[in-house]
Design an enzyme around this catalytic site. Structure first.
Site, PDB file in Angstrom:
ATOM      1  N   HIS A 151      16.744 -20.564 -17.482  1.00 32.55           N
ATOM      2  CA  HIS A 151      17.726 -21.625 -17.689  1.00 32.55           C
ATOM      3  C   HIS A 151      17.089 -22.887 -18.241  1.00 32.55           C
ATOM      4  O   HIS A 151      17.585 -23.985 -18.042  1.00 32.55           O
ATOM      5  CB  HIS A 151      18.438 -21.954 -16.368  1.00 32.55           C
ATOM      6  CG  HIS A 151      19.286 -20.830 -15.868  1.00 32.55           C
ATOM      7  ND1 HIS A 151      18.755 -19.686 -15.336  1.00 32.55           N
ATOM      8  CD2 HIS A 151      20.631 -20.672 -15.847  1.00 32.55           C
ATOM      9  CE1 HIS A 151      19.726 -18.861 -14.989  1.00 32.55           C
ATOM     10  NE2 HIS A 151      20.883 -19.428 -15.292  1.00 32.55           N
ATOM     11  N   GLU A 189      30.390 -15.047 -23.333  1.00 34.37           N
ATOM     12  CA  GLU A 189      30.104 -15.890 -24.503  1.00 34.37           C
ATOM     13  C   GLU A 189      30.458 -15.175 -25.795  1.00 34.37           C
ATOM     14  O   GLU A 189      30.977 -15.786 -26.737  1.00 34.37           O
ATOM     15  CB  GLU A 189      28.631 -16.312 -24.514  1.00 34.37           C
ATOM     16  CG  GLU A 189      28.275 -17.407 -23.521  1.00 34.37           C
ATOM     17  CD  GLU A 189      28.198 -16.931 -22.071  1.00 34.37           C
ATOM     18  OE1 GLU A 189      28.238 -15.700 -21.833  1.00 34.37           O
ATOM     19  OE2 GLU A 189      28.111 -17.781 -21.171  1.00 34.37           O
TER      20      GLU A 189
END
Lengths: 81, 388, 323
Positions: free
Chosen positions: C128, C59
């Site tokens: 998550h 990322e």
């Protein structure tokens, strides 16, 4: 001050002491204090109220003449005349 | 730390509803200061405090109904700070409560502590509508006063008044029932009556009033009150309280005056130290007391501490009244109507204005013989009105 | 024309790719796989690997590359699979994208759009299931959007791409299967909050994945005779407080529903501003319905218990109204 105005002033003074009084129920020829349930303090306050409103002097010696509403009106009318 | 508790404002009072605080935390208060307005079943009463100090915490919110004896506020004494104050059980409990609250996932603010809950919107609206927010009952969570409460109060203030008056009358009837039932259950009354010539007193009063403007005139009622108070000096067993199985005489004569209310019911608040006051002052105080009793703004000390009660059925009344003692007092003095009666004086029959005085007294404390002498003393005092 | 939220996101990107050759999509699995949430299915075949770029699992790297492309004149859409992984790109977003206009004295702008899925509710466990929208909404220099409806999913991308500064779009993962109608022309603003339901008794303020729950709660409250107004924030930075104040001036009560944790949440920000600007309009202490302050549990019943649910919203309103 005419008769109606005087009566209105007296009733207003009375209502300040006894707010529950309904004018229509008052009999002018019956003793006022028993009709309205005025104790001696109420009565004194009623007379003080009349004195303040109408500027008339009401000696204690005259109390005995003030029995009915009619008596009170006549008495005041003469005093104011 | 001083605890200010809801005082009993009479034998018929078990609880009271706080209407309004007159103090805030941080205020200094002194003895005799009116600190709160409490609604008893009889009237909204200005409650006085008899300690000095600085208000630390208000423990009760307006609108709450609490039993007599409930701590309402805490005061710091001179030299005390919140830190060094000897904490009362109530304040000691507060930290525990907050720990418990912190542990809970949805902490509820502790109810009954601190400022009364009034929503900002309600406060603002009340100002706009000219509604006294302190008189509005809260219907929100924890008694919070909400916008709807204010608007309802504004809209319903006229409509609700008769209902409130009816409630008050019913409440008062219940209170009188409770006190009078207790009196008749617990107090062994004995009754005495004595006709008292009133020629001197009426003549003296007429003369005294002749020189006065109408607003300064005296009523026979204050002459009688003063006479009762002076008679009590010789007969202290009529003046005081019967409590815990024993008579506690009172040092001063705080004479409760039975005042009938126009809408029904009665109250008997005290004029303090009647024996020490002039007739003029008594007249002023009586007029004020009657006015405030009927307006429903009596002070707690007036209701809490009458040491005897006087009932005067007065000019419109009957010849004789036999009273019911208001517990825990031990006597009640009654005056009937002044009536012209045949009367023998110096062997000659004449006409005399007569008032029948009566005594209802607690036989646990006094006996008929003393009661009779008390009425005799009262009779003699009324023969010398100029000395009252 | 009724469509899913997923389809709306896809159509919005498709439209942008067709309309402007400077637009390209970059992210993990956006190409061959068609997107983790299948929002770019078929794009690789249609637009080719230059404009639909699968990236390595980095990322920090590919968000940085997106910033560079934006600075170089392109209009990148960078898809970060979920907000959970965006933490690896925080430095690029917070330190670089958000500050360059300011640091360059206005010489550079970063017309970057970063899309990411957010939120819990799918049994993906603590790592998550984050709702960290407020972290980004804290940062001056970026705009933060939370499309909660099909119309916004369809309409927000175009103005976001047209914005000269970085825009972060949060798509709640629970919403992808939601069905609804896009606006007729497909467009919408990215400046205002939206009133979804009118009511006079209480204002329910929410955003993103909590909107359907809040609307459900409002329906339940209506059955009890409580008229709740529902406001979707839509734009999390800058907040459209005017719409909220307008509503609270009418209802005098506010409950904020926010899937974030209560401490330091967007809900906290809304309440603070109500207290600052709307204090005298409040008729009850404002309230929040947020996630339990625990790592989001895996077990379904625990996860459901941890998140705002209609029943909790209803209960909060009842408590506020003293019912």
């Amino acid at each position: 001050m005419d008769e109606n105005e005087l009566r209105a002033a007296v009733i207003a003074t009375l209502k300040a002491i006894a707010p529950e009084v309904a004018e229509g129920d008052l009999r002018a020829d019956r003793p006022l204090r028993s009709q309205v349930d005025l104790d001696s303090m109420d009565w004194l306050n009623f007379l003080i109220g009349l004195h303040e409103r109408l500027q008339v002097d009401i000696p204690e010696a005259d109390y005995a003449r003030l029995v009915t509403l009619g008596d009170v009106l006549d008495y005041l009318a003469r005093k104011l005349a | 730390m001083i605890e200010f508790k809801l005082p009993s404002l009479g034998a018929d009072m078990d609880e009271g509803k706080l209407l309004e605080w007159k103090i805030r935390p941080g205020d200094r208060v002194s003895k005799g200061q009116v600190v709160a307005v409490v609604d008893t079943s009889k009237a909204a009463v200005d409650v006085e405090i008899w300690s000095e100090g600085t208000v630390f915490e208000l423990l009760v919110e307006s609108g709450e109904t609490i039993p007599v004896g409930t701590p309402m506020a805490t005061l710091l004494e001179a030299g005390e700070t919140p830190q060094n104050a000897r904490h009362s059980p109530h304040t000691a409990a507060a930290p525990q409560a907050s720990v418990a609250a912190a542990a809970s996932s949805t902490p509820e603010p502790a109810a009954g502590v601190g400022r009364r809950r009034i929503s900002p919107a309600a406060r603002k609206r009340a100002e706009e509508l000219g509604v006294d927010i302190e008189t509005v009952d809260g219907s929100g969570p924890d008694g919070a006063v909400t916008l709807a409460d204010v608007e309802q109060a504004a809209g319903a203030s006229r409509a609700a008044a008769p209902q409130a008056a009816i409630d008050r009358q019913a409440e008062m009837r219940r209170a009188i029932a409770a006190a009078m039932s207790r009196s008749k259950r617990e107090i062994p009354h004995y009754y005495l009556a004595e006709p008292v010539p009133m020629r001197r007193a009426t003549a003296w009063l007429a003369q005294a009033n002749a020189g006065r403007p109408i607003a300064a005139r005296l009523l026979m009622a204050v002459v009688q009150l003063k006479a009762v108070a002076l008679a009590l000096k010789t007969f202290p067993e009529m003046n005081g309280f019967f409590r815990d199985g024993a008579f506690q005489p009172a040092a001063a004569a705080h004479v409760g005056v039975a005042i009938s209310l126009r809408q029904g019911g009665l109250v008997a608040p005290a004029i303090h130290d009647v024996g020490e006051k002039s007739l003029e002052q008594l007249m002023t105080e009586l007029a004020d007391l009657v006015k405030r009793a009927r307006a429903g703004t009596l002070r707690s000390s007036e209701l809490a501490d009458p040491t005897i009660t006087v009932t005067n059925l007065g000019e419109q009344g009957v010849a004789t009244v036999y009273g019911v003692i208001y517990p825990p007092q031990v006597a009640l003095v009654g005056f009937g109507r002044i009536i012209d009666q045949p009367w023998v004086e110096d062997g000659a029959l004449g006409v005399m204005p007569i008032v029948t005085t009566s005594l209802a007294a607690d036989h646990r404390v006094s006996d008929g013989h003393r009661g009779a002498r008390f009425l005799a003393e009262l009779r003699e005092l009324l023969q010398q009105p100029e000395k009252l | 024309m009724k469509m899913t939220y997923r389809e709306a996101v896809r159509q919005a990107m498709h439209e942008a790719l067709v309309a402007d050759p400077r637009v390209f999509l970059m992210g993990e699995d956006v190409g061959k796989y068609g997107g983790s949430y299948a929002c770019s299915l078929g794009f690789l075949e249609e637009f080719g690997p230059e404009r639909i770029r699968d990236t390595p699992l980095s990322e920090l790297g590919f968000v940085g590359a997106g910033i560079g492309a934006a600075l170089g004149g392109l209009r990148p859409i960078v898809e970060v699979m979920t907000v959970n992984f965006s933490l690896l790109a925080l430095d690029q977003i917070v330190n670089t994208a958000a500050t360059l206009r300011h640091m360059s004295g206005g010489q550079f702008s970063v017309p970057l759009v970063v899309r990411m899925a957010t939120g819990a509710g799918r049994q993906l466990a603590a790592q998550h299931s984050h709702s960290l929208e407020n972290w980004y909404a804290h940062i001056p220099g970026i705009k933060v959007l939370a499309p909660a409806t099909v119309a916004d999913a369809r309409g927000m991308l175009a103005p976001a791409l047209a914005d000269p500064d970085p825009v972060i779009i949060f798509e709640h993962a629970q919403l992808y299967n939601l069905e609804g109608e896009p606006a007729e022309d497909g467009h919408c603003d990215i400046a205002t909050a939206a009133l979804h339901r009118e009511g006079a008794d209480v204002s329910l303020v929410t955003y993103g994945g909590s909107l359907p729950k809040t609307l459900a709660a409002a329906g339940q409250l209506a059955a009890e005779g409580i008229a709740a107004e529902v406001i979707d924030l839509r734009v999390l930075r800058p907040l459209d407080m005017a719409t909220i104040f307008h509503s609270v001036r009418k209802t005098h009560k506010a409950v904020v529903v926010d899937e974030g944790w209560k401490s330091g949440s967007l809900a906290a920000e809304v309440l603070a501003r109500l207290a600052e600007e709307c204090f005298y309009e409040l008729d009850a202490p404002p309230a929040r319905v947020c996630s339990a302050e625990v790592p989001i549990p895996y077990a379904r019943h625990l996860e459901e218990a941890a998140l705002p649910q209609p029943a909790r919203i209803v209960a909060a309103v009842r408590r506020m109204l003293g019912k």
